[in-house]
Design an enzyme around this catalytic site. Structure first.
Site, short mmCIF file in Angstrom:
data_model
loop_
_atom_site.label_atom_id
_atom_site.label_comp_id
_atom_site.label_asym_id
_atom_site.label_seq_id
_atom_site.Cartn_x
_atom_site.Cartn_y
_atom_site.Cartn_z
N TYR A 20 26.87 -23.82 54.49
CA TYR A 20 26.24 -23.00 53.46
C TYR A 20 25.24 -23.85 52.69
O TYR A 20 25.61 -24.76 51.95
CB TYR A 20 27.27 -22.43 52.49
CG TYR A 20 28.22 -21.40 53.06
CD1 TYR A 20 28.09 -20.92 54.36
CD2 TYR A 20 29.26 -20.90 52.30
CE1 TYR A 20 28.97 -19.98 54.87
CE2 TYR A 20 30.15 -19.95 52.79
CZ TYR A 20 30.00 -19.50 54.09
OH TYR A 20 30.88 -18.59 54.59
N SER A 21 23.96 -23.53 52.86
CA SER A 21 22.87 -24.26 52.20
C SER A 21 22.98 -25.76 52.44
O SER A 21 22.73 -26.57 51.54
CB SER A 21 22.84 -23.95 50.70
OG SER A 21 22.46 -22.61 50.47
#
Length: 347
Positions: free
Chosen positions: A62-63
């Site tokens: 995630y990111s």
């Protein structure tokens, strides 16, 4: 907030947990989801904890790790109040060792997650995908090592097929390794493939479902309706190709019934869709996400009340699809159904 056992484990988790895919906001997918910074995240964590939501789900991908970092900052000083759920296994780079669940990769991924989260242990560590190139015994032995070292408390998987999960559970039993107690799965009123094999497996083997994208990749918000164009501000313009597909007619049929029940109950369409999921077998926790306080408070309103049996049945019927092979004979032919009746609650 209701708390439930996570599969056949001693860990109790809230019926709703908070997904932090909006934290960090980097890259084409996660940037479209949201860009919550540490200050904003801390406020969302405050609201979640006040409502009894104690489990926060993230992942290294995630990111590119930013989600874990922001979550770590948001829970700083109150680690004992929260359950951290994270995942690893998807590619974090282009190198040969930057993906998968080999011993080297899992140990590094765990150490990196601990550093980013600012903690000395992860409550629930899940494999983000099945790695066909690594023997399941190697994966399980490594996770056993990490559990014994106190760096991981419980283990689970995400997006596994039935045979992949069952092979792993059998190997864990054969070698005395910790069993997976959670399966993070896609499940929604417009995505019910989970019910055909993975749900019965979870019932049989004591694996609890932690549901991701319960609103069908943002489609069950009430903003997408029959005969209307996709709203201009919908994130689906950028993210639809990343998520699970859905037939338009199925979506509209389900939204029509959700709208009727919203009028009957005074609840919002997302609240009704989430409440339906909370009634389903094997579901331990449903992950909700939010880009702001308004979204979070609305989603929290999915608990504390129940659909009637008649309303749930209407939703079951609206979202039903023909069973795929080899399951359709058990649905259509009496002899098959008598040999293998579906568990109660699986429509």
């Amino acid at each position: 907030m209701e708390y439930r056992q996570l599969g056949a484990s001693g860990l109790k988790v809230p019926a709703l947990s908070f997904g932090t895919g909006t934290f960090g906001g980097q890259g084409p997918l996660f940037g479209a989801w949201g860009d919550t910074d540490a200050r904003q995240a801390r406020r969302l964590v405050d609201i979640a904890l006040d409502a009894g939501i104690t489990m926060f789900d993230t992942a290294d991908v995630y990111s590119a790790g930013a989600s874990e970092e922001v979550l770590g900052q948001a829970i700083k000083g109150r680690r004992d109040e929260v359950i951290i759920s994270t995942k690893a296994g998807l590619p974090m780079g282009d190198g040969p060792g930057d993906a998968g669940t080999s011993r080297t990769r899992l140990i590094k991924a765990t150490e990196d997650a601990l550093r980013r989260l600012g903690t000395d242990h992860i409550d629930l560590f899940q494999l983000h995908a099945f790695d066909a190139a690594t023997p399941v015994e190697e994966v399980l032995a490594t996770l056993d090592q990490l559990v014994r070292a106190g760096k991981i408390r419980y283990t689970g998987v995400s997006n596994f097929s039935g045979w992949q999960l069952m092979k792993s559970l059998a190997a864990a039993d054969g070698h005395g390794y910790p069993r997976y107690v959670a399966h993070q799965v896609y499940y929604s009123l417009i995505g019910r493939d989970y019910e055909w094999e993975l749900m019965p497996l979870g019932l049989d083997q004591g694996v609890g479902a932690v549901v991701w994208s319960p609103l069908g990749w943002g489609r069950l918000t009430g903003k997408i309706r029959r005969g209307r164009p996709l709203p201009e501000r919908s994130r689906l313009h950028e993210t639809a190709d990343y998520g699970p597909p859905v037939e338009d007619e199925l979506l509209y049929r389900v939204v029509d019934v959700l709208t009727e029940i919203a009028e009957e109950t005074g609840r919002t369409i997302p609240q009704i869709a989430l409440n339906w999921l909370l009634r389903r077998p094997t579901v331990s926790s449903v992950i909700i996400g939010a880009r702001d306080e308004t979204q979070l408070r609305q989603n929290i309103g999915a608990v504390g009340w129940e659909l009637t049996g008649e309303q749930a049945a209407r939703l079951d019927a609206a979202g039903a699809k023909p069973a795929p092979y080899p399951y359709f004979p058990y649905e259509r032919q009496e002899g098959f159904a008598r040999l293998n009746p579906r568990p109660a609650g699986i429509a």
